[in-house]
Scaffold this active site. Structure first.
Site, short mmCIF file in Angstrom:
data_model
loop_
_atom_site.label_atom_id
_atom_site.label_comp_id
_atom_site.label_asym_id
_atom_site.label_seq_id
_atom_site.Cartn_x
_atom_site.Cartn_y
_atom_site.Cartn_z
N PRO A 152 110.29 77.58 69.53
CA PRO A 152 110.46 79.27 69.63
C PRO A 152 111.36 79.55 70.81
O PRO A 152 110.78 79.10 72.00
CB PRO A 152 109.10 79.79 69.62
CG PRO A 152 108.34 78.81 68.97
CD PRO A 152 108.69 77.52 69.45
N GLU A 153 112.52 80.33 70.56
CA GLU A 153 113.21 80.53 71.72
C GLU A 153 113.27 82.16 71.81
O GLU A 153 112.39 82.64 71.13
CB GLU A 153 114.75 80.04 71.53
CG GLU A 153 114.92 78.47 71.46
CD GLU A 153 116.22 78.07 71.23
OE1 GLU A 153 117.28 78.62 71.47
OE2 GLU A 153 116.20 76.94 70.68
#
Length: 288
Positions: free
Chosen positions: A2-3
């Site tokens: 996840p960014e």
């Protein structure tokens, strides 16, 4: 992993479930990964914020006013596969109980981390402590970014360091570099290249947040929201994980290489390495 877009979407989705609620229990069996979480018990969640790829819950003692010196922050890093769920699953690592119900932190690969700290005390989290400006904030200015990029090493690993700008990971680095027509191993960007990259980062991040991030693979062990909803930005990827597909801009086949131990996707025609960088392959770059 996840960014920023995935973490921001997570923040927006779980904030209504947590804001104003009192934490009654934090259950897990890994105190070395989820540090001092017992300090959150009995505290009220005043709000949820985000810094780069980190979620930050602002906690206050019951009855305390905002800004009380005894306030704490509950820091959450989702790692590679972490996310919150309404129901317990086979990869549940942490159970967070509030006076409104349960949230379960699932993490198939166990890289997620949590810590309860005094506000702003991030000495144990060096990436968070040294993070660059938020790409969608007014603090991310073009001129300083261009100046830094003019002397930068290989541009993709430089972006992944989180120092020039926060929240850019493997997916969105590939996408922004494709949009800006810059080779991922390019060093010392020209001023026009740096300006293009600055605007590409802002555009890609903004569009990805609005789309709810990117859900890759089966979406079971990868990013998905607490209610089971997947992101949609993966359908707009131009480069990331598109190796073997034609470049949407010129039709040349997107290729994959490994740069600084990260899978990297780019168009060899649109994103050519300038002459001064040829022959000095970036550290760790290999073909796939």
């Amino acid at each position: 992993m996840p960014e920023l877009p995935e973490v921001e979407t997570t923040r927006r989705k779980i904030e209504p479930l947590l804001r104003g609620r009192t934490i009654l229990r934090v259950e897990h069996d890994a105190p070395h990964k989820y540090r001092d979480t017992h300090l959150a018990v009995g505290r009220r969640v005043q709000g949820l914020s985000r810094r780069g790829k980190y979620l930050m819950l602002q906690l206050a003692a019951q009855g305390a006013a905002e800004g009380d010196p005894h306030d704490l922050e509950f820091i959450v890093h989702l790692g590679m596969t972490g996310g919150f769920r309404l129901e317990r699953g086979k990869h549940t690592r942490v159970i967070l109980e509030t006076d409104a119900g349960l949230l379960h932190f699932d993490d198939a690969r166990r890289f997620g981390k949590m810590a309860v700290v005094l506000p702003g005390e991030y000495a144990s989290m060096p990436t968070l402590a040294a993070m660059g400006p938020e790409p969608l904030s007014d603090d991310f200015h073009e001129a300083p970014f261009v100046a830094l990029a003019r002397t930068a090493p290989a541009v993709k690993p430089w972006l992944l360091s989180q120092k020039p700008v926060s929240g850019v990971g493997n997916i969105y680095a590939d996408e922004a570099l494709w949009m800006a027509k810059i080779h991922p191993a390019q060093t010392r960007l020209s001023a026009p290249e740096a300006r293009r990259l600055y605007h590409a980062i802002r555009e890609v991040m903004g569009r990805a947040v609005e789309a709810g991030g990117s859900t890759l693979g089966d979406g079971v062990s990868n990013y998905r929201q607490h209610d089971g909803e997947a992101g949609a930005f993966q359908f707009a990827h131009n480069a990331y994980a598109r190796n073997g597909h034609p470049c949407p801009r010129c039709g040349t086949e997107i290729v994959k290489t490994v740069l600084a131990q990260r899978g990297t996707h780019y168009c060899p025609k649109c994103q050519q390495l300038r002459a001064e960088s040829r022959g000095q392959r970036a550290e760790g770059e290999t073909d796939v």
